[in-house]
Motif scaffolding. Structure first.
Motif, short mmCIF file in Angstrom:
data_model
loop_
_atom_site.label_atom_id
_atom_site.label_comp_id
_atom_site.label_asym_id
_atom_site.label_seq_id
_atom_site.Cartn_x
_atom_site.Cartn_y
_atom_site.Cartn_z
N LYS A 1 49.84 34.71 45.42
CA LYS A 1 49.91 36.02 46.10
C LYS A 1 48.80 36.95 45.61
N LEU A 2 48.57 36.98 44.29
CA LEU A 2 47.52 37.83 43.74
C LEU A 2 46.14 37.37 44.20
N TYR A 3 45.96 36.06 44.29
CA TYR A 3 44.68 35.52 44.71
C TYR A 3 44.38 35.86 46.17
N VAL A 4 45.36 35.66 47.04
CA VAL A 4 45.18 35.92 48.46
C VAL A 4 44.97 37.41 48.72
N SER A 5 45.70 38.27 47.99
CA SER A 5 45.59 39.71 48.21
C SER A 5 44.33 40.31 47.58
N GLY A 6 43.64 39.54 46.74
CA GLY A 6 42.46 40.04 46.06
C GLY A 6 42.75 40.79 44.78
N ASN A 7 44.03 40.87 44.40
CA ASN A 7 44.41 41.61 43.20
C ASN A 7 44.24 40.81 41.92
N LYS B 1 34.97 46.65 46.54
CA LYS B 1 35.99 45.61 46.53
C LYS B 1 36.20 45.08 45.11
N GLU B 2 35.10 44.85 44.39
CA GLU B 2 35.18 44.40 43.01
C GLU B 2 34.88 45.59 42.10
N GLN B 3 35.92 46.17 41.51
CA GLN B 3 35.74 47.37 40.72
C GLN B 3 35.44 47.08 39.25
N TYR B 4 35.72 45.87 38.80
CA TYR B 4 35.52 45.53 37.40
C TYR B 4 34.17 44.82 37.20
N LEU B 5 33.58 45.09 36.05
CA LEU B 5 32.38 44.38 35.63
C LEU B 5 32.73 43.43 34.50
N SER B 6 32.02 42.32 34.43
CA SER B 6 32.18 41.41 33.30
C SER B 6 31.36 41.95 32.14
N GLU B 7 32.02 42.18 31.03
CA GLU B 7 31.35 42.81 29.89
C GLU B 7 30.32 41.87 29.29
N TYR B 8 29.11 42.36 29.14
CA TYR B 8 27.99 41.57 28.63
C TYR B 8 27.85 41.85 27.15
#
Length: 256
Positions: free
Chosen positions: A26-32, A245-252
């Motif tokens: 469900k989380l995957y399909v909803s994008g959450n 759509k993608e609000q998070y960044l991968s921390e470098y």
């Protein structure tokens, strides 16, 4: 008389595992799913979905072959408690997860985390994804931490340059009225280790609403704060935008 043997327990365990797999789906399909797990963890969540589904089927089939070993009235009440209470610890969070639709961090949670600042790279960037000679720097998802670290480590090189970026407005309790941070959320593993990184802006910022997303442009300067020289951007223009759509960044965090 109802019987609560090993087979019944295994069927409950199978249902919980199946529900866990469905939750991931469900989380995957909803994008959450990307709101609570870092990108590097997403493949593992898909593997978990498959494994939960397979194991739940195996447990359910195994439960059919077991017969209850207890058929006495005296132990029925205690057996019910033994069955229900442990599984509620897993069932209630799963139920809440199915009915929740907003997985973003609240303003209070963000305020408790505090704004991360300072550079975590120790050597000067060579040829990066931006060009200082052009006089204007465009911050993107791809070069966010490159610019962030260069700004804190080599502020003299960047002072006076124009910079533009997008993010949400973040305020800490001790910020003066003319100061905000245009920030982004990062995750190393999951939402539990989320951090707030932001560029400090000064100027006519009272109209900018906390947690609202803006595209901003300004001029890089520097000020002394608690004995340290920090970068401060003078706000020139701003434009309200919709959250990406993608609000998070991968921390470098690595040093090349």
């Amino acid at each position: 008389m109802r019987k609560y043997g090993a087979g019944f327990h295994r069927k409950l365990e199978a249902l919980l595992l199946l529900a866990s797999g469905l939750m991931i789906f469900k989380l995957y399909v909803s994008g959450n799913l990307s709101h609570i797990l870092a990108d590097r963890m997403l493949p593992f969540s898909i593997i978990a979905l498959v494994l939960f589904s397979v194991i739940s089927v195996c447990l359910f089939q195994s439960g059919k072959t077991h017969v209850s070993s207890c058929d006495c009235c005296g132990c029925e009440t205690s057996k019910k408690k033994q069955v229900i209470y442990p599984y509620l610890l897993f069932g209630i969070p799963l139920f809440l997860g199915f009915i929740m639709t907003d997985f973003s961090l609240s303003e209070q949670v963000l305020a408790n985390k505090g704004l991360q600042n300072g550079a975590f790279l120790t050597k000067k960037m060579e040829e990066g994804s931006y060009n200082l000679e052009k006089g204007a720097i465009q911050v993107t998802d791809e070069n966010y931490f490159e610019v962030f670290n260069h700004l804190y480590t080599f502020l003299d090189d960047m002072e006076g340059k124009q910079i533009s970026l997008a993010g949400f407005v973040y305020r800490e309790p001790d910020f003066p009225n003319n100061q905000i941070a245009i920030a982004r959320l990062t995750m190393t593993c999951c939402i539990a280790d989320a951090n707030v990184y932001g560029f400090i802006f000064r100027g006519d910022v009272e109209k900018l609403k906390t947690n609202q997303w803006y595209e901003v442009q300004g001029k890089i300067g520097k000020e002394t704060y608690k004995g340290e020289v920090i970068p401060v951007i003078r706000l020139n223009t701003f434009n309200q935008i919709q959250p990406p759509k993608e609000q998070y960044l991968s921390e470098y965090t690595s040093i090349e």
